[in-house]
Design an enzyme around this catalytic site. Sequence first.
Site, PDB file in Angstrom:
ATOM      1  CG  ASP A  56      70.138 -97.524  -4.073  1.00 42.91           C
ATOM      2  OD1 ASP A  56      69.066 -97.584  -3.468  1.00 42.91           O
ATOM      3  OD2 ASP A  56      69.889 -97.640  -5.407  1.00 42.91           O
ATOM      4  CE  LYS A  82      66.576 -98.307  -5.111  1.00 40.98           C
ATOM      5  NZ  LYS A  82      67.582 -98.901  -6.145  1.00 40.98           N
ATOM      6  CB  CYS A  88      69.323 -95.421  -7.879  1.00 45.49           C
ATOM      7  SG  CYS A  88      69.392 -97.259  -8.595  1.00 45.49           S
TER       8      CYS A  88
HETATM    9  C1  VGL Z   1      71.973 -98.661  -9.293  1.00 46.42           C
HETATM   10  C2  VGL Z   1      72.507 -99.956 -11.303  1.00 46.42           C
HETATM   11  C3  VGL Z   1      71.686-100.890 -10.717  1.00 46.42           C
HETATM   12  C4  VGL Z   1      71.908 -97.490  -8.429  1.00 46.42           C
HETATM   13  C5  VGL Z   1      71.283 -99.809  -9.007  1.00 46.42           C
HETATM   14  O1  VGL Z   1      71.759 -97.525  -7.173  1.00 46.42           O
HETATM   15  O2  VGL Z   1      72.329 -96.307  -9.031  1.00 46.42           O
HETATM   16  N1  VGL Z   1      72.458 -98.692 -10.454  1.00 46.42           N
HETATM   17  N2  VGL Z   1      71.305-100.896  -9.546  1.00 46.42           N
END
Ligand code: VGL
Length: 220
Positions: free
Chosen positions: A19, A119, A168
Site C-alpha cells: 500500500d 484489495k 496493513c
Molecule cells: C490501510 C487503513 C485503511 C493501510 C488501509 O494500508 O494500512 N489502513 N486502509
Amino acid sequence: MPRHELLNDPDHTALLLVDIQPDFMNAGPLATADGDAIIPGVRELMQTPPCGILVATQDWHPAGHISFASSHEGHDPFDTIELHGHDQVLWPDHCVQGTAGAELAPSLPWDHVDLILRKGCDPQVDSYSGFRNNWGPDGQRPATGLAGYLRERGVHTVLVCGLARDVCVQWTAEDAVDAGFHTGFIWDLTRPVTHDNDDACRQALKSAGVHIMEAADLKA
Ligand code: VGL
Ligand code: ZN
C-alpha cells in the site's frame, strides 16, 4: 556483516510492497507518520532487490466503502464500530478506485514488479492484509490468492515493507506467518498511522514469529 539469514535463498524469497500510495503519504487524507520518508529506501530496494520476486499490494476501495466514516451517519474518522462481529475502525475516505491518491506512488519504479494485487474491493468488507480480507458477513476471512501465487512460484520467505506499519503491513506479516512463510518485517521501511501503536505492533509481530529487521540488514 553477512546478509540476514532470511536472505539465504533470494530465488525463493519475495518482497511485498504494501500500500505505498499517495493517500497514505504525507499529503494524503489517511497520512501515516511521515510516510514519505520510506520512499528513498524503498526505491533502493526496488532497484537492487534482495530477492527474485516483487509483489505490490494496492488498497482499492469502491466509493462509499463500508470502512469510510462518511458511510456511517453520526460517525467520525477513527471511531470504532462493530462490523460483521468484529471491531472496525472507520477511516477517512481513501484509496478510492481510479483516483490519484489510490495510484501506486508515482515516484517509485513499479515496472519491474511481478504482481500488483488489489484489495479492499468488496464494498461491504475491509481488507488490511494482502493475504486475506478482514471478516465478512459470514465470519470468514476469504483468501486473496496471494499465498497460492507465492507457493506456486516456490516462495518460502517473504519480506514486507510499506504503509501503514500498524495496519496493513502488520496484518500482512501476521497472515504471511499463518500461511507458512518465513517472514521479515523491514521496520524502517514502514510508517504507522500512529507511533502510539509502535510498542504493541513490535510485540504482536514478535509473538507471531515475524522477524523484525532493518533495511541495512538486507545489504551484503
Ligand atoms: C490501510 C487503513 C485503511 C493501510 C488501509 O494500508 O494500512 N489502513 N486502509
Ligand atoms: Zn483502506
